[in-house]
Every structure is written in structure tokens, then in C-alpha cells.
Write a protein that holds these residues in place. Structure first.
Motif, PDB file in Angstrom:
ATOM      1  N   ASP A 201       4.237   2.623  -6.527  1.00  0.00           N
ATOM      2  CA  ASP A 201       5.412   1.796  -6.800  1.00  0.00           C
ATOM      3  C   ASP A 201       5.234   0.395  -6.236  1.00  0.00           C
ATOM      4  O   ASP A 201       5.608  -0.601  -6.868  1.00  0.00           O
ATOM      5  N   MET A 202       4.663   0.307  -5.052  1.00  0.00           N
ATOM      6  CA  MET A 202       4.454  -1.005  -4.427  1.00  0.00           C
ATOM      7  C   MET A 202       3.455  -1.834  -5.242  1.00  0.00           C
ATOM      8  O   MET A 202       3.685  -3.013  -5.520  1.00  0.00           O
ATOM      9  N   VAL A 203       2.355  -1.197  -5.652  1.00  0.00           N
ATOM     10  CA  VAL A 203       1.334  -1.917  -6.427  1.00  0.00           C
ATOM     11  C   VAL A 203       1.913  -2.350  -7.772  1.00  0.00           C
ATOM     12  O   VAL A 203       1.755  -3.506  -8.196  1.00  0.00           O
ATOM     13  N   PHE A 204       2.607  -1.425  -8.423  1.00  0.00           N
ATOM     14  CA  PHE A 204       3.179  -1.745  -9.736  1.00  0.00           C
ATOM     15  C   PHE A 204       4.230  -2.849  -9.613  1.00  0.00           C
ATOM     16  O   PHE A 204       4.280  -3.767 -10.436  1.00  0.00           O
ATOM     17  N   SER A 205       5.061  -2.792  -8.581  1.00  0.00           N
ATOM     18  CA  SER A 205       6.094  -3.821  -8.399  1.00  0.00           C
ATOM     19  C   SER A 205       5.465  -5.198  -8.223  1.00  0.00           C
ATOM     20  O   SER A 205       5.911  -6.179  -8.820  1.00  0.00           O
ATOM     21  N   THR A 206       4.415  -5.259  -7.408  1.00  0.00           N
ATOM     22  CA  THR A 206       3.742  -6.539  -7.183  1.00  0.00           C
ATOM     23  C   THR A 206       3.221  -7.107  -8.503  1.00  0.00           C
ATOM     24  O   THR A 206       3.450  -8.281  -8.833  1.00  0.00           O
ATOM     25  N   ALA A 207       2.523  -6.270  -9.258  1.00  0.00           N
ATOM     26  CA  ALA A 207       1.943  -6.740 -10.518  1.00  0.00           C
ATOM     27  C   ALA A 207       3.024  -7.080 -11.541  1.00  0.00           C
ATOM     28  O   ALA A 207       2.930  -8.100 -12.238  1.00  0.00           O
ATOM     29  N   ALA A 208       4.051  -6.236 -11.619  1.00  0.00           N
ATOM     30  CA  ALA A 208       5.095  -6.455 -12.632  1.00  0.00           C
ATOM     31  C   ALA A 208       5.886  -7.730 -12.344  1.00  0.00           C
ATOM     32  O   ALA A 208       6.235  -8.477 -13.256  1.00  0.00           O
ATOM     33  N   ARG A 209       6.164  -7.990 -11.065  1.00  0.00           N
ATOM     34  CA  ARG A 209       6.939  -9.193 -10.733  1.00  0.00           C
ATOM     35  C   ARG A 209       6.110 -10.440 -10.954  1.00  0.00           C
ATOM     36  O   ARG A 209       6.643 -11.487 -11.320  1.00  0.00           O
ATOM     37  N   LEU A 210       4.817 -10.366 -10.718  1.00  0.00           N
ATOM     38  CA  LEU A 210       3.984 -11.560 -10.923  1.00  0.00           C
ATOM     39  C   LEU A 210       3.723 -11.820 -12.407  1.00  0.00           C
ATOM     40  O   LEU A 210       3.773 -12.954 -12.860  1.00  0.00           O
ATOM     41  N   THR A 211       3.445 -10.764 -13.156  1.00  0.00           N
ATOM     42  CA  THR A 211       3.114 -10.975 -14.570  1.00  0.00           C
ATOM     43  C   THR A 211       4.356 -11.034 -15.448  1.00  0.00           C
ATOM     44  O   THR A 211       4.318 -11.627 -16.519  1.00  0.00           O
TER      45      THR A 211
ATOM     46  N   ASN B 130       5.496  -8.555 -16.990  1.00  0.00           N
ATOM     47  CA  ASN B 130       5.210  -7.730 -18.160  1.00  0.00           C
ATOM     48  C   ASN B 130       4.750  -6.351 -17.674  1.00  0.00           C
ATOM     49  O   ASN B 130       3.746  -6.244 -16.963  1.00  0.00           O
ATOM     50  N   GLU B 131       5.475  -5.296 -18.063  1.00  0.00           N
ATOM     51  CA  GLU B 131       5.188  -3.959 -17.528  1.00  0.00           C
ATOM     52  C   GLU B 131       3.874  -3.388 -18.037  1.00  0.00           C
ATOM     53  O   GLU B 131       3.178  -2.664 -17.320  1.00  0.00           O
ATOM     54  N   THR B 132       3.531  -3.718 -19.291  1.00  0.00           N
ATOM     55  CA  THR B 132       2.273  -3.187 -19.836  1.00  0.00           C
ATOM     56  C   THR B 132       1.084  -3.775 -19.092  1.00  0.00           C
ATOM     57  O   THR B 132       0.149  -3.058 -18.693  1.00  0.00           O
TER      58      THR B 132
END
Lengths: 200, 157
Positions: free
Chosen positions: A29-39, A41-43
């Protein structure tokens, strides 16, 4: 706030995950949140998260016993997201961002005429609130969202954000200032709509 | 860590900071774990020669190192003998084996001279006109592409 790794803890301290699946479940969840907030885009965030955990698997022997595994994962997720965004930006720079970068690069941060309320959410429940903020972040253009996320979520200082993004300090400050104003307007607009829907 | 908020007198910064810092983590998609393990399994199933050097078996790495050293030594020795004229016979034999190369060169020269003759026969005005048409078409496509991007894909500010 988010740099505290969401690992299982005990009164004696951090318990290291015993296998990669557990390790993944603790941090995904932490890794996904970091990537999703920066990009925004969820995909793309899922692709980046996958890449982060594949790298983590290569270094699992070192990470499994490390109390800084969360920080390592977050740094890798941030760097991969920024690499992804810079590739995308280079591809579309001519069309979309050249003029904005030139305009904002050296200018002083403008005064933002925005009357901030005490809170954005009156009578909106927590789930709706969380969703509103995430959607509002996704709506911001990348050149505003990325420094805002790095500052408020990743706790990076202005000069380090400027170094990471390869832009001037003045541009980082300007973009964060504008991002706050834009985010506030989006949240306020969405929040009032949600509040009306909630009351009806 | 940032002293947060940096400017406590700015109510907007305080509000945004409070709003974002109380935001919980986003839930990762359920498919993520499966994707990671599927990719790990795919990589594990690859034969050693399709992986990077670091993942080769130790004997293969050693053999590759030895073969590379031998090839480098042979290359250096060959260059040394050729540069000292110690193998004129060898050089002439090699040249004989590659005689087809001079034949290919003759064919290429003939084709190139014909192409040059055709190029010189075209009036310069036609060439300039053609270049102008190409440049205009390129600029038009670029303009249409930029307009389409701004209209349909550009993020809203």
C-alpha cells in the motif's frame, strides 16, 4: 507522515517479515500510494509498484532484516516514478510543457489570492473525504502535483525537490504555491458538491 | 523532515498540509501481488544464457572470462604480426578469399554513378519545390498533432 513503514510491530520493536509475500503485503500500500500520487495514474502506479518489488526481490536478503526497508522501498518507488514521468514529459514536452516551464522557471512566486477556509469538508464522511483528496491530486497537472507530493507526503525540502526534478528552486516554490491553490479550489468545489449530495 | 508547515502564517499551507498528512494510504490493487509473483516465476524459468551475467552459473562465468581473454590475446597478436609485415603471404591469401568484395564494390560504384547522373539531371527548381512541399507537410502535421494533443490530452490547469 507516510515514511513510517507499515510493518507489524510488537512492544519489543519492529518484526521483520519472514518471507517475500508477507514483506509485500506489509509494504504494497505504501509503495502503491507513493507511485499513484506521483504519477496520478493507477495503471502506471501498478506497473511501477511491480518494478519496485522485483528490485526488492533481488535485494531481499538485505531488506528482510533491515529496519530501513520501508525507506528503501519508498526511495525506489519515488525514483522510478520520477523516471517514468521524465520519460513521459520528454516525449510530450514540445506540445505541452515547454511554454509553462519557461514562464515559471525564474519568476518569483506570485501572491495567491485565495481565502482558505478552516476546513474543506463539512459533513462529508471520511471515505468520501479520502477519495475527494486523491481525485483532486490526480486532477493537478504533473508539474504541480509532483513537487507538492514530494513536499507534503515525502517530506523533501525545496532544494532537494529542485535537484531531483532538475528545475530551479524558484520554480519549485512557484509550482507548490500554485498547486496548493489549485488543489484547494478543486477540493472545495468537489467537497461542496459532495456535501449537497450528502444532505439531499 | 520538513518543519511543517514551513510558513505557519499561511492558512492555505496549513490547511493543505493538514489535509494531506491525514490522508491514509491508497490500497494497492489485488492483482499486484499476483503480477509480481508471475513475473518472478517467468524470470526464474528463463535459461541461464538469457539472464544477465550476474545470474550465470559460476563455471559458465569462468569459461566466458577465459574465452574472452583468449580472444583478446589472439586479436592483439594478430594485429602485431600484420603491422610488422611478418605475414604477407597470409594477407594475400586472405585478400584472395575476399575477392567477392571488390566485385561488390564495382557494382556499387556503377549504381552510384548512375544515381548521381539522374540527380544532376533534375532541375534545381524541382528540388527546391520538393523540399518546400516536404517542409510544409511536416510543419502541418506537427501543428495538427500539437492542436490535437492540447484539445484532447493536455492536462487541465
Amino acid at each position: 507522515m507516510n515514511d513510517d513503514p507499515p510493518v507489524q510491530t510488537s512492544p519489543s520493536g519492529v518484526i521483520s517479515p519472514t518471507d517475500f509475500a508477507t514483506f509485500m503485503r506489509n509494504y504494497q500500500d505504501m509503495v502503491f500510494s507513493t507511485a499513484a500520487r506521483l504519477t496520478g495514474n493507477e495503471t502506471q502506479a501498478e506497473d511501477i509498484s511491480q518494478e519496485v518489488f522485483l528490485k526488492a526481490h533481488q535485494h531481499f536478503a538485505m531488506l528482510v532484516a533491515s529496519p530501513t526497508a520501508g525507506g528503501w522501498l519508498k526511495t525506489v518507488a519515488t525514483n522510478l516514478s520520477l523516471n517514468h514521468l521524465s520519460r513521459y514529459r520528454n516525449r510530450w514536452r514540445f506540445f505541452s510543457e515547454l511554454r509553462r516551464d519557461d514562464a515559471g522557471a525564474e519568476s518569483e512566486a506570485p501572491e495567491v489570492d485565495f481565502a482558505a477556509p478552516d476546513t474543506f469538508f463539512g459533513g462529508v464522511d471520511a471515505d468520501e473525504r479520502r477519495s475527494l483528496v486523491e481525485r483532486a491530486l490526480d486532477e493537478l497537472p504533473a508539474h504541480q502535483r509532483v513537487p507538492l507530493v514530494l513536499y507534503h507526503f515525502e517530506d523533501l525540502p525545496y532544494d532537494e525537490i529542485a535537484k531531483k526534478l532538475g528545475v530551479s528552486l524558484a520554480k519549485v516554490k512557484t509550482d507548490i504555491l500554485r498547486a496548493r491553490a489549485a488543489l484547494a479550489k478543486i477540493i472545495q468545489r468537489a467537497g461542496s458538491t459532495a456535501h449537497e449530495a450528502f444532505n439531499n | 523532515m520538513n518543519p511543517s508547515p514551513e510558513n505557519p502564517r499561511d492558512p492555505l499551507e496549513v490547511l493543505i498540509d493538514r489535509t494531506l498528512r491525514t490522508q491514509p494510504l491508497r490500497r494497492a490493487p489485488r492483482s499486484l501481488e499476483g503480477r509480481v509473483f508471475a513475473e518472478l516465476a517467468r524470470r526464474a524459468a528463463l535459461p541461464w544464457w538469457r539472464k544477465s551475467y550476474a545470474y550465470w552459473p559460476a563455471p559458465m562465468r569462468a569459461a566466458f572470462f577465459v574465452l574472452s581473454a583468449v580472444a583478446a590475446a589472439a586479436l592483439v597478436a594478430g594485429l602485431y604480426f600484420l603491422s610488422h609485415g611478418a605475414s604477407r603471404e597470409l594477407a594475400s591469401e586472405v585478400a584472395g578469399r575476399f575477392g567477392w568484395l571488390s566485385f561488390a564494390q564495382e557494382i556499387f560504384s556503377a549504381v552510384a554513378s548512375r544515381a548521381l547522373a539522374v540527380w544532376h539531371a533534375i532541375p534545381p527548381l524541382w528540388l527546391y519545390g520538393g523540399a518546400a512541399v516536404l517542409a510544409t507537410a511536416y510543419a502541418t502535421l506537427l501543428g495538427v498533432g500539437a492542436a490535437a494533443y492540447r484539445a484532447f490530452f493536455a492536462p487541465r490547469t
